[in-house]
Design an enzyme around this catalytic site. Sequence first.
Site, PDB file in Angstrom:
ATOM      1  N   LYS A  70      -3.702  89.275  24.458  1.00  0.00           N
ATOM      2  CA  LYS A  70      -4.819  88.370  24.940  1.00  0.00           C
ATOM      3  C   LYS A  70      -5.276  88.813  26.404  1.00  0.00           C
ATOM      4  O   LYS A  70      -6.368  88.403  26.850  1.00  0.00           O
ATOM      5  CB  LYS A  70      -3.830  86.945  25.145  1.00  0.00           C
ATOM      6  CG  LYS A  70      -4.958  85.852  25.482  1.00  0.00           C
ATOM      7  CD  LYS A  70      -4.187  84.553  25.411  1.00  0.00           C
ATOM      8  CE  LYS A  70      -4.541  83.469  25.803  1.00  0.00           C
ATOM      9  NZ  LYS A  70      -4.052  82.150  25.594  1.00  0.00           N
ATOM     10  N   ASP A 169       1.464  75.066  32.964  1.00  0.00           N
ATOM     11  CA  ASP A 169       1.755  75.892  32.031  1.00  0.00           C
ATOM     12  C   ASP A 169       2.302  77.273  32.137  1.00  0.00           C
ATOM     13  O   ASP A 169       1.753  78.095  32.658  1.00  0.00           O
ATOM     14  CB  ASP A 169       0.414  75.977  31.289  1.00  0.00           C
ATOM     15  CG  ASP A 169       0.599  76.929  30.029  1.00  0.00           C
ATOM     16  OD1 ASP A 169       1.667  77.677  29.459  1.00  0.00           O
ATOM     17  OD2 ASP A 169      -0.472  76.907  29.262  1.00  0.00           O
TER      18      ASP A 169
END
Length: 593
Positions: A70, A169
Amino acid sequence: MGTIIGIDLGTTNSCAAVVEGGKPTVIPNREGGRTTPSVVGFSPEWERLVGNAARRQAAIHPELTVSSIKRKMGSGETVRLGSRDFHPQEISAMILAHLKQDAEDFLGQPVTQAVITVPAYFNDAQRQATRDAGRIAGLEVCRIINEPTAAALAYGLDNENEQKVLVYDLGGGTFDVSIIQIDHGVIQVLSTCGDNHLGGDDFDARIADHLTAQFRQQTGIDLKRDPSAMRRIYEVAEEAKKQLSSAQVADVRLPFLTTRKGEPVHLETTLTRAELESMTSDLIERTTQPVLSALRDARLDASSLTRVLLVGGSTRMPAVQRKVRALTGLEPSKALNPDECVALGAAAQGGKLAGALVVSDSGQQERFGKDLLLMDVTPMTLSIETVGGVATHLIERNTPIPTRVSQIFTTASLLQRSVEIKVLQGERPRSRDNKLLGTFRLSGVKRLGGRPQIEVTFDIDVNGIVQVSAKDLATGKQQSITIQDSTNLSPEAIEQARRDAAQYAVFEKQRKANLTLLHEAESLQNDVKHALKGDSGKNLDRAIRHRIQESSRVLHNLTRKANPNTGEVAYESIQQAVQQLRTDAAPLLNQTL
Ligand code: AMP
């Protein structure tokens, strides 16, 4: 519209979910796990491995395995596995295809559409690359939504009145913090910040360092030179870290970790939560600055926040939760699993797009349609280059999308017949310091009155994908590009990759069928061999015995040469031979089994 699944395509782990019986539900993977490692690899026989299988081989064949792809999405870099180079989109597509297959097995029907999440700070190239990965995997990407927005949807916050929510997060390899505003169904990302190189892996590394140092002190052995021992150390470190989220003490045991003078040496120790917290406090502290920056960018005080959501497996650590409480003064919401809530939110959005019934938190059933408006913002300023290498802004950073902005420009020289439009992304005043997203040329420009007049329009759709057009107002002639910057794949390359992936899916299905059949053939032959040696085998009529042995020999010859990976296995002949042996050996097997 059919079922639209939601996919959290994460750096470390990915997760898929779907609305079932009105509720977003996690789709278990083929091993029963709820999240799948975002790791892809090839075995030395070039069998494709995704998820846990790839993660397991990572230490043994690092040259054939890739993780954290990613981070490279939209970068234009490629990764080499064995002798082949892969685009990040192709690797991500393999993860998506794996999740798609698991979803199809779970739902018992084909899955062709998905909502995929990306970090709020992902730029245009990264979003495009994600969309392309979906296409290669055979998925129509109905929406790309921001991860913090998805978390808010999972918590059903879209139904609530004015809320200002901080989403914290902390995953395996990245930390993101976003501030979002929710008001009557409109969700807007106000700001986002983070650290691309901070996550659970850093905590594992600290524990691993501690264990190896302690081991060296006790035994004089330096494990750092032993990759296989280090792999086990990392595994046990992560396990201990997870245990310490609920327990105060974790036992750390690695029997037969190494040898000394031919004698096995074991690692046996304990780790307390207090020890873990003291060796990792600086890592947690590194989340403070991004949180403060995000609040500042959103022009908010922590006291105006109404909710805090925890996302990412690492937020299960009590010390992380204490930090979040200290920074925000709020008790974080923990009703949903932090590593699943982004996928659940994406599934909820998929359900809404498909017009499915979704049970809201209040228990009411609502049919969602277009009434839910997801509003995101552009993560960076978009400009075009004008005379003197200046970046002239058309769309400022943090502008809510979708949006459309037009501005009229003229040429530098009166006689100029064509213009080159350079589209830039970034905050710097000089164009060369920003990222060049794409260029295109408008030629045949005419004068209108005194000077040529060119209208440049930027269009950003709900997925954050940018289209730029330039129109000569004198002639009405127009040129446009969908930003497909040089780092991304061309439509032809995507189509080719999609065809390869589809071909692979057919091959993989055949390979699985081959393996199942070969396995069946092998166990049948074993059963027969065993039965022939038994009492009933010894008393068997000679002609029958001979027939069984002959069928078994035929089957053995066929399977001996079969290679399930090359698809060369004589599938039908083997199937027939299995059937023949089953029929011939039926009297024998029925007696003995
Ligand atoms: P994610 O990328 O959100 O799946 O998060 C993965 C990270 O969360 C990995 O570093 C895991 O070790 C970590 N993690 C998962 N469960 C726990 C737990 N119970 N306590 C601490 N960390 C955890």
